[in-house]
Write a protein that holds these residues in place. Structure first.
Motif, mmCIF file in Angstrom:
data_model
loop_
_atom_site.group_PDB
_atom_site.id
_atom_site.type_symbol
_atom_site.label_atom_id
_atom_site.label_comp_id
_atom_site.label_asym_id
_atom_site.label_seq_id
_atom_site.Cartn_x
_atom_site.Cartn_y
_atom_site.Cartn_z
ATOM 1 N N PHE A 73 0.955 -0.989 -0.227
ATOM 2 C CA PHE A 73 -0.198 0.244 -0.237
ATOM 3 C C PHE A 73 1.181 1.847 -0.250
ATOM 4 O O PHE A 73 0.382 2.356 -0.599
ATOM 5 C CB PHE A 73 -1.231 -0.238 0.839
ATOM 6 N N GLN A 74 1.771 0.874 0.689
ATOM 7 C CA GLN A 74 2.654 2.348 0.571
ATOM 8 C C GLN A 74 3.237 2.090 -0.756
ATOM 9 O O GLN A 74 3.648 3.245 -1.361
ATOM 10 C CB GLN A 74 4.119 2.275 1.561
ATOM 11 N N ILE A 75 3.838 1.426 -1.495
ATOM 12 C CA ILE A 75 3.857 1.208 -3.085
ATOM 13 C C ILE A 75 3.462 2.124 -4.088
ATOM 14 O O ILE A 75 3.080 2.978 -4.819
ATOM 15 C CB ILE A 75 4.683 0.397 -4.006
ATOM 16 N N GLY A 76 1.809 1.979 -3.767
ATOM 17 C CA GLY A 76 0.499 2.078 -4.020
ATOM 18 C C GLY A 76 -0.044 3.413 -3.886
ATOM 19 O O GLY A 76 0.064 4.830 -4.988
ATOM 20 N N ASN A 77 0.257 3.880 -2.742
ATOM 21 C CA ASN A 77 0.578 5.456 -2.629
ATOM 22 C C ASN A 77 1.575 6.348 -3.289
ATOM 23 O O ASN A 77 1.086 7.495 -4.383
ATOM 24 C CB ASN A 77 0.203 5.880 -1.081
ATOM 25 N N GLU A 78 2.419 5.597 -2.991
ATOM 26 C CA GLU A 78 3.870 6.328 -4.745
ATOM 27 C C GLU A 78 3.128 6.690 -5.829
ATOM 28 O O GLU A 78 3.559 7.051 -6.521
ATOM 29 C CB GLU A 78 5.488 5.272 -3.843
ATOM 30 N N LEU A 79 2.916 5.423 -5.867
ATOM 31 C CA LEU A 79 2.084 4.811 -7.772
ATOM 32 C C LEU A 79 1.242 6.391 -7.873
ATOM 33 O O LEU A 79 1.898 7.192 -8.328
ATOM 34 C CB LEU A 79 2.113 4.196 -8.172
ATOM 35 N N GLU A 80 0.955 6.520 -7.023
ATOM 36 C CA GLU A 80 -0.690 7.427 -7.317
ATOM 37 C C GLU A 80 0.382 9.154 -7.034
ATOM 38 O O GLU A 80 -0.454 9.719 -8.288
ATOM 39 C CB GLU A 80 -1.966 7.121 -6.225
ATOM 40 N N GLU A 81 1.587 9.000 -6.346
ATOM 41 C CA GLU A 81 1.906 10.163 -6.680
ATOM 42 C C GLU A 81 2.109 10.687 -7.540
ATOM 43 O O GLU A 81 2.190 11.637 -7.799
ATOM 44 C CB GLU A 81 2.065 10.550 -5.215
ATOM 45 N N LEU A 83 1.971 9.110 -10.670
ATOM 46 C CA LEU A 83 0.936 9.423 -11.962
ATOM 47 C C LEU A 83 -0.125 10.661 -11.588
ATOM 48 O O LEU A 83 -0.052 11.397 -13.050
ATOM 49 C CB LEU A 83 0.082 8.343 -11.999
ATOM 50 N N ARG A 84 0.050 11.297 -10.560
ATOM 51 C CA ARG A 84 -0.536 12.712 -10.410
ATOM 52 C C ARG A 84 -0.151 13.704 -11.007
ATOM 53 O O ARG A 84 -0.463 14.824 -11.351
ATOM 54 C CB ARG A 84 -1.970 12.794 -9.064
ATOM 55 N N SER A 85 0.857 13.592 -10.398
ATOM 56 C CA SER A 85 2.316 15.013 -10.415
ATOM 57 C C SER A 85 2.764 14.888 -12.102
ATOM 58 O O SER A 85 2.675 13.450 -13.203
ATOM 59 C CB SER A 85 3.140 14.499 -9.717
ATOM 60 N N ARG A 86 2.676 16.145 -12.138
ATOM 61 C CA ARG A 86 2.861 16.579 -13.904
ATOM 62 C C ARG A 86 4.304 15.923 -14.211
ATOM 63 O O ARG A 86 5.081 16.424 -13.724
ATOM 64 C CB ARG A 86 3.049 17.951 -14.655
ATOM 65 N N PRO A 87 4.774 15.877 -15.518
ATOM 66 C CA PRO A 87 6.009 15.422 -15.752
ATOM 67 C C PRO A 87 7.157 15.959 -15.153
ATOM 68 O O PRO A 87 8.175 16.509 -15.136
ATOM 69 C CB PRO A 87 5.640 15.077 -17.292
ATOM 70 N N GLU A 88 6.699 17.319 -15.786
ATOM 71 C CA GLU A 88 7.365 18.623 -15.527
ATOM 72 C C GLU A 88 7.659 18.940 -14.255
ATOM 73 O O GLU A 88 8.776 20.336 -14.224
ATOM 74 C CB GLU A 88 6.802 20.166 -16.685
ATOM 75 N N SER A 89 6.695 18.544 -13.399
ATOM 76 C CA SER A 89 7.531 19.189 -12.004
ATOM 77 C C SER A 89 7.845 17.460 -11.249
ATOM 78 O O SER A 89 7.345 17.719 -10.018
ATOM 79 C CB SER A 89 5.950 19.660 -11.225
ATOM 80 N N HIS A 90 8.646 17.298 -11.814
ATOM 81 C CA HIS A 90 8.420 15.174 -11.546
ATOM 82 C C HIS A 90 9.917 15.634 -10.645
ATOM 83 O O HIS A 90 10.887 16.799 -9.854
ATOM 84 C CB HIS A 90 9.916 14.576 -12.777
#
Length: 303
Positions: A73-81, A83-90
């Motif tokens: 579930f930690q990895i799931g949260n990190e995945l969600e964050e 994917l939600r972030s814009r590529p230019e603000s990685h």
């Protein structure tokens, strides 16, 4: 295939400690939760909970399942964050564990270089006992642990200790308390009220040995695992307290206290513990390089 919804229900109950509390948080009936966990146990072929009186206790299989569920579930949260972030603000994630014994100001000074990289860094700090942080490091929930000692011998965690630096210690007192002492240094400490680090702090043994060698018998009025709490008591005039000399100016300025003495015969050491023998994470490299080049370098030259 594993039913992740059922796994989430199991994880929620294990974290809450009871089906009733978990059902309130999940807005489900206790009967629904019980039924879903029973289906999960049937699918896995093991019991995950044992009922002891009115309490639920994890079985050995349940504890193992919980450790995997935490990571999933930690990895799931990190995945969600991500994917939600814009590529230019990685941003580069940096997950740091800070040992309770490390002063907050030292931790801040050590971590600041990571925030000045060309590529932005998102830092996540966890504070806990060293032994628990090393477990988190072993299962890759942390990238780095800051501690006041190298990795303890006999630890079942494979990791590497990178020394960041060391410095002597400075003794402080609230001005009105300091004015009561007229004896020369370090005899001023004999019979004086003193606040000391807790038994888990690496410096504790060296400090007590120094008192013995100097034939000093301070009156210990408090022991603290948390250095910030010790400084708060010292600021209130409860007793003399110590801090690493590398942050003496900040402690004096922030707490309005007086320096009553210093010694380099007792030193505090600071380490970055990682799973890497050779550091590769850009933020960790910045922390290591700046500690050697700036934070502790000036003190070494002044000795």
């Amino acid at each position: 295939m594993l039913n992740y919804k059922q796994l989430h229900y199991f994880w929620a109950v294990a974290k809450a400690g009871s089906i009733v509390r978990a059902s309130e948080r999940l807005h489900l009936t206790p009967q629904t939760l019980s039924g879903q966990i029973r289906l999960l146990e049937e699918a896995l072929g093991v019991a995950l909970f044992l009922r002891v009186g009115r309490r639920l206790e994890l079985t050995e299989a349940g504890r193992l399942a919980l450790s995997y569920a935490d990571e999933i579930f930690q990895i799931g949260n990190e995945l969600e964050e991500t994917l939600r972030s814009r590529p230019e603000s990685h941003t580069i994630p940096l997950r740091v564990g800070v040992d309770d014994a490390v002063p907050k100001t030292i931790a801040y000074k050590l971590l600041t270089p990571a925030m000045t990289l060309a590529e932005p860094v998102r830092i996540v700090c966890r504070e806990d006992k060293l032994v628990r942080l090393l477990v988190e490091l072993a299962i890759q929930r942390l990238d780095l642990v800051l501690a006041d000692r190298p990795m303890p011998a006999g630890t079942n965690v494979k990791g590497y200790s990178h020394k960041l630096g060391d410095c002597g210690i400075t003794f402080f007192a609230e001005p009105r308390l300091a004015a009561r002492f007229t004896r020369p240094w370090p005899q001023i400490l004999d019979a004086a009220p003193l606040l000391i680090p807790g038994k888990e702090a690496a410096i504790r043994t060296a400090l007590m040995r120094w008192f013995d060698v100097r034939q000093l018998r301070p009156h210990i009025v408090g022991e603290f695992d948390d250095s910030a709490l010790m400084q708060a008591f010292g600021q209130a005039g409860i007793g003399i307290f110590i801090a690493p000399s590398v942050i003496a100016d900040e402690v004096q300025r922030e707490h309005g206290v007086t320096i009553i003495g210093r010694t380099d015969e007792v030193t505090e050491q600071f380490y970055a513990i990682s799973m890497e023998r050779r550091l590769t994470h850009p933020a960790v490299i910045a922390i290591n390089d700046t500690a050697h080049r700036e934070l502790f370098a000036n003190l070494q030259q002044a000795r």
